[in-house]
Design a protein around this motif. Structure first.
Motif, PDB file in Angstrom:
ATOM      1  N   GLU A 206       0.829  -1.191   0.000  1.00 38.68           N
ATOM      2  CA  GLU A 206       0.000   0.000   0.000  1.00 38.68           C
ATOM      3  C   GLU A 206       0.871   1.252   0.000  1.00 38.68           C
ATOM      4  N   LEU A 207       0.438   2.245  -0.756  1.00 33.42           N
ATOM      5  CA  LEU A 207       1.117   3.538  -0.794  1.00 33.42           C
ATOM      6  C   LEU A 207       0.070   4.617  -0.548  1.00 33.42           C
ATOM      7  N   LEU A 208       0.341   5.496   0.417  1.00 36.43           N
ATOM      8  CA  LEU A 208      -0.503   6.662   0.667  1.00 36.43           C
ATOM      9  C   LEU A 208       0.163   7.869   0.034  1.00 36.43           C
ATOM     10  N   VAL A 209      -0.599   8.640  -0.716  1.00 37.90           N
ATOM     11  CA  VAL A 209      -0.105   9.884  -1.294  1.00 37.90           C
ATOM     12  C   VAL A 209      -0.996  10.997  -0.753  1.00 37.90           C
ATOM     13  N   TYR A 210      -0.398  11.887   0.040  1.00 37.69           N
ATOM     14  CA  TYR A 210      -1.112  13.025   0.619  1.00 37.69           C
ATOM     15  C   TYR A 210      -0.790  14.279  -0.173  1.00 37.69           C
ATOM     16  N   ASN A 211      -1.787  15.144  -0.310  1.00 35.26           N
ATOM     17  CA  ASN A 211      -1.586  16.460  -0.883  1.00 35.26           C
ATOM     18  C   ASN A 211      -2.154  17.467   0.108  1.00 35.26           C
ATOM     19  N   LEU A 212      -1.321  18.399   0.560  1.00 36.55           N
ATOM     20  CA  LEU A 212      -1.729  19.394   1.548  1.00 36.55           C
ATOM     21  C   LEU A 212      -1.634  20.780   0.938  1.00 36.55           C
ATOM     22  N   TYR A 213      -2.674  21.568   1.135  1.00 37.87           N
ATOM     23  CA  TYR A 213      -2.615  22.992   0.820  1.00 37.87           C
ATOM     24  C   TYR A 213      -3.101  23.746   2.046  1.00 37.87           C
ATOM     25  N   CYS A 214      -2.319  24.730   2.465  1.00 38.95           N
ATOM     26  CA  CYS A 214      -2.719  25.519   3.618  1.00 38.95           C
ATOM     27  C   CYS A 214      -2.464  26.995   3.350  1.00 38.95           C
ATOM     28  N   PRO A 215      -3.537  27.803   3.240  1.00 42.53           N
ATOM     29  CA  PRO A 215      -3.341  29.240   3.094  1.00 42.53           C
ATOM     30  C   PRO A 215      -2.651  29.810   4.329  1.00 42.53           C
ATOM     31  N   ALA A 216      -2.031  30.947   4.171  1.00 44.11           N
ATOM     32  CA  ALA A 216      -1.269  31.560   5.264  1.00 44.11           C
ATOM     33  C   ALA A 216      -2.128  31.885   6.488  1.00 44.11           C
ATOM     34  N   ASN A 217      -3.436  32.068   6.302  1.00 37.97           N
ATOM     35  CA  ASN A 217      -4.298  32.443   7.428  1.00 37.97           C
ATOM     36  C   ASN A 217      -4.976  31.243   8.106  1.00 37.97           C
ATOM     37  N   LYS A 218      -4.558  30.031   7.783  1.00 31.80           N
ATOM     38  CA  LYS A 218      -5.137  28.819   8.374  1.00 31.80           C
ATOM     39  C   LYS A 218      -4.050  28.023   9.091  1.00 31.80           C
ATOM     40  N   GLN A 219      -4.466  27.116   9.972  1.00 31.81           N
ATOM     41  CA  GLN A 219      -3.518  26.248  10.676  1.00 31.81           C
ATOM     42  C   GLN A 219      -3.130  25.062   9.785  1.00 31.81           C
ATOM     43  N   LEU A 220      -1.878  24.627   9.900  1.00 29.97           N
ATOM     44  CA  LEU A 220      -1.370  23.543   9.060  1.00 29.97           C
ATOM     45  C   LEU A 220      -2.063  22.194   9.300  1.00 29.97           C
ATOM     46  N   SER A 221      -2.455  21.903  10.517  1.00 31.31           N
ATOM     47  CA  SER A 221      -3.157  20.653  10.837  1.00 31.31           C
ATOM     48  C   SER A 221      -2.340  19.410  10.491  1.00 31.31           C
ATOM     49  N   LEU A 222      -1.042  19.466  10.712  1.00 33.20           N
ATOM     50  CA  LEU A 222      -0.172  18.343  10.372  1.00 33.20           C
ATOM     51  C   LEU A 222      -0.516  17.077  11.146  1.00 33.20           C
ATOM     52  N   ASP A 223      -1.106  17.230  12.323  1.00 36.49           N
ATOM     53  CA  ASP A 223      -1.469  16.060  13.122  1.00 36.49           C
ATOM     54  C   ASP A 223      -2.606  15.255  12.493  1.00 36.49           C
ATOM     55  N   ALA A 224      -3.283  15.787  11.473  1.00 35.16           N
ATOM     56  CA  ALA A 224      -4.346  15.047  10.780  1.00 35.16           C
ATOM     57  C   ALA A 224      -3.786  14.019   9.802  1.00 35.16           C
ATOM     58  N   ILE A 225      -2.486  14.091   9.527  1.00 39.62           N
ATOM     59  CA  ILE A 225      -1.865  13.162   8.581  1.00 39.62           C
ATOM     60  C   ILE A 225      -1.420  11.910   9.327  1.00 39.62           C
ATOM     61  N   ASP A 226      -2.007  10.776   8.949  1.00 33.43           N
ATOM     62  CA  ASP A 226      -1.645   9.482   9.536  1.00 33.43           C
ATOM     63  C   ASP A 226      -0.463   8.925   8.753  1.00 33.43           C
ATOM     64  N   ILE A 227       0.688   8.858   9.401  1.00 35.41           N
ATOM     65  CA  ILE A 227       1.904   8.441   8.714  1.00 35.41           C
ATOM     66  C   ILE A 227       2.234   6.995   9.088  1.00 35.41           C
ATOM     67  N   PRO A 228       2.159   6.087   8.104  1.00 35.71           N
ATOM     68  CA  PRO A 228       2.513   4.693   8.377  1.00 35.71           C
ATOM     69  C   PRO A 228       4.032   4.526   8.472  1.00 35.71           C
ATOM     70  N   ASP A 229       4.462   3.348   8.867  1.00 30.07           N
ATOM     71  CA  ASP A 229       5.897   3.073   8.978  1.00 30.07           C
ATOM     72  C   ASP A 229       6.589   3.065   7.617  1.00 30.07           C
ATOM     73  N   ALA A 230       5.848   2.767   6.558  1.00 26.40           N
ATOM     74  CA  ALA A 230       6.426   2.727   5.214  1.00 26.40           C
ATOM     75  C   ALA A 230       5.337   3.038   4.196  1.00 26.40           C
ATOM     76  N   GLY A 231       5.745   3.462   3.000  1.00 21.89           N
ATOM     77  CA  GLY A 231       4.817   3.661   1.910  1.00 21.89           C
ATOM     78  C   GLY A 231       3.972   4.909   1.997  1.00 21.89           C
ATOM     79  N   CYS A 232       4.628   6.070   2.107  1.00 22.09           N
ATOM     80  CA  CYS A 232       3.876   7.312   2.231  1.00 22.09           C
ATOM     81  C   CYS A 232       4.635   8.440   1.534  1.00 22.09           C
ATOM     82  N   LEU A 233       3.908   9.227   0.771  1.00 26.59           N
ATOM     83  CA  LEU A 233       4.470  10.391   0.089  1.00 26.59           C
ATOM     84  C   LEU A 233       3.591  11.586   0.429  1.00 26.59           C
TER      85      LEU A 233
END
Length: 134
Positions: free
Chosen positions: A45-72
């Motif tokens: 399995e490969l997860l591909v995330y795409n994040l866009y965050c305008p300057a006036n919003k919070q990044l919300s990096l904790d919403a990204i579930d990062i597996p041990d392998a297979g993630c871009l």
């Protein structure tokens, strides 16, 4: 995937027809837009995330579930850091760098890479900055 609000924006990830792919969206309570796909290649399995965050919003990096392998992880974090080619570090750059270290992520591109984006509005160029999870 089209942006839910507004008249512009969205993202595209192209996958061959013979590869199983499922779209997903992460809930960030109206902050960063985090979308992606889950694909299966040769029983991996490969997860591909795409994040866009305008300057006036919070990044919300904790919403990204990062597996041990297979993630871009790709995107526009609206952040500056010397490790991805800016002359200075801003608060967001520091936040992304700390997250990168905490999550054991590896930056794939080189700040010396040729520019890949041209802004007609600002008449500037930049290089998109991808991130990889092991």
């Amino acid at each position: 995937m089209d942006r839910a609000e507004g008249t512009k924006g969205g993202f595209i990830i192209l996958v061959r027809n013979d590869i199983q792919a499922v779209e997903f969206t992460k809930d960030t309570n109206g902050n960063a837009e985090i979308n992606g796909i889950r694909i299966v290649l040769k029983n991996r399995e490969l997860l591909v995330y795409n994040l866009y965050c305008p300057a006036n919003k919070q990044l919300s990096l904790d919403a990204i579930d990062i597996p041990d392998a297979g993630c871009l992880i790709l995107g526009d974090f609206n952040s500056h850091s010397q490790i991805w080619g800016y002359d200075e570090m801003d608060h967001r750059g520091e936040e992304v760098e700390n997250w990168q270290i905490d999550q054991n992520l590896q930056l794939l591109n080189d700040p010396e890479d040729q520019d890949t984006f041209y802004s007609r509005r600002w008449r500037t160029t930049s290089t998109l900055r991808p991130r990889l999870c092991d």
